[in-house]
Design a protein around this motif. Sequence first.
Motif, PDB file in Angstrom:
ATOM      1  N   ARG A   1     -40.267  34.647  26.299  1.00 52.23           N
ATOM      2  CA  ARG A   1     -40.422  33.801  27.481  1.00 52.23           C
ATOM      3  C   ARG A   1     -39.066  33.255  27.890  1.00 52.23           C
ATOM      4  NH1 ARG A   1     -44.120  28.292  28.037  1.00 52.23           N
ATOM      5  NH2 ARG A   1     -43.909  28.091  30.297  1.00 52.23           N
TER       6      ARG A   1
ATOM      7  N   PHE B   1     -41.610  36.524  31.775  1.00 56.02           N
ATOM      8  CA  PHE B   1     -41.863  36.815  30.371  1.00 56.02           C
ATOM      9  C   PHE B   1     -42.060  38.308  30.198  1.00 56.02           C
ATOM     10  CE2 PHE B   1     -46.336  36.492  31.672  1.00 56.02           C
ATOM     11  CZ  PHE B   1     -46.898  37.577  31.022  1.00 56.02           C
TER      12      PHE B   1
ATOM     13  N   LEU C   1     -44.061  29.819  36.199  1.00 56.40           N
ATOM     14  CA  LEU C   1     -43.886  29.913  34.751  1.00 56.40           C
ATOM     15  C   LEU C   1     -42.884  28.890  34.212  1.00 56.40           C
ATOM     16  CD1 LEU C   1     -43.788  33.787  34.283  1.00 56.40           C
ATOM     17  CD2 LEU C   1     -45.637  32.247  33.635  1.00 56.40           C
TER      18      LEU C   1
ATOM     19  N   PHE D   1     -49.696  28.951  29.848  1.00 55.58           N
ATOM     20  CA  PHE D   1     -48.828  30.118  29.745  1.00 55.58           C
ATOM     21  C   PHE D   1     -49.504  31.224  28.936  1.00 55.58           C
ATOM     22  CE2 PHE D   1     -45.679  32.450  27.197  1.00 55.58           C
ATOM     23  CZ  PHE D   1     -45.065  33.155  28.218  1.00 55.58           C
TER      24      PHE D   1
END
Length: 110
Positions: free
Chosen positions: A17, A22, A42, A50
């Motif tokens: 991440r 990601f 994000l 997430f």
Amino acid sequence: MLVRLADGDLASLTIIREPPEFFAQLRSYGFTEHASTSSPELVEMQTGAFLDTVAGVFSIRVPQNRPFTYVIPDGMSRADWLATMEEQAHDPRFSLRERDGEFSYCMTVL
């Protein structure tokens, strides 16, 4: 981390991440799948949201459509599990290694 596939088998999920994106690898016997996405959302996303996003991306974008659920150890609440995942994400003893396009999760014992 361990996840349970829709067919009941266990698999390993590794996530890199780097907001706003990601990259993740889902791996079990006989297959390795990758998924990624990028979004400004994000950046500020909490750990639980997430991880739900990662699962959603795999269920939609991975060609073999391999949905999964996270394995939370018996006796551990989701909140405690999420706190543990967040702690491990920032722990310098945990690292990733890449070999031939696949990631391995490693822990350095001090």
